[in-house]
Design an enzyme around this catalytic site. Sequence first.
Site, mmCIF file in Angstrom:
data_model
loop_
_atom_site.group_PDB
_atom_site.id
_atom_site.type_symbol
_atom_site.label_atom_id
_atom_site.label_comp_id
_atom_site.label_asym_id
_atom_site.label_seq_id
_atom_site.Cartn_x
_atom_site.Cartn_y
_atom_site.Cartn_z
ATOM 1 N NE ARG A 68 -0.892 -3.316 -8.003
ATOM 2 C CZ ARG A 68 -2.045 -3.105 -8.495
ATOM 3 N NH1 ARG A 68 -3.026 -4.252 -8.696
ATOM 4 N NH2 ARG A 68 -2.653 -2.010 -8.674
ATOM 5 C CG ASN A 90 -6.444 -7.032 -7.542
ATOM 6 O OD1 ASN A 90 -5.756 -7.243 -8.317
ATOM 7 N ND2 ASN A 90 -7.608 -7.572 -7.488
ATOM 8 C CB CYS A 91 -3.899 -3.628 -1.851
ATOM 9 S SG CYS A 91 -3.387 -2.117 -1.093
ATOM 10 C CG ASP A 92 -3.110 0.918 -6.416
ATOM 11 O OD1 ASP A 92 -3.046 0.084 -7.246
ATOM 12 O OD2 ASP A 92 -3.650 1.904 -6.539
ATOM 13 C CG LEU A 104 -6.684 -6.951 -0.229
ATOM 14 C CD1 LEU A 104 -7.875 -5.945 -0.208
ATOM 15 C CD2 LEU A 104 -7.514 -8.478 -0.421
#
Length: 116
Positions: free
Chosen positions: A14, A9-11, A7
Amino acid sequence: MIKLVGLKNCDTCRKAKKWLENEGISFQFHDVRQDGLDQDDVTAWAAQLGWEVLLNKRGTTWRNLSEDQKNDVDETKAIALILENPALMKRPVFVCENEILLGFKQEQINELQKYK
């Protein structure tokens, strides 16, 4: 080339993207919400990793499922739930030449080093 599935927006996803970029490792990012998931891929990942490992029961997506959806989960039901709710898949998934890696801890980093 490595395919990084997760995803945007997944830390952890990223961090994985940034690490791959900094290491100069070629990869393609596949956002499961935007790009969807393929049933054959999820089935193969579940077979290789174990559906219990692939299904994320810690997140809010799992908690927001109905009790009926959470009850009596087996491999078939887990795959269907992940396809319906891609955020239920633990991430990131790295699809490499002959292996599938799940997560981004030192063990996976060590394995990814060989793709430099």
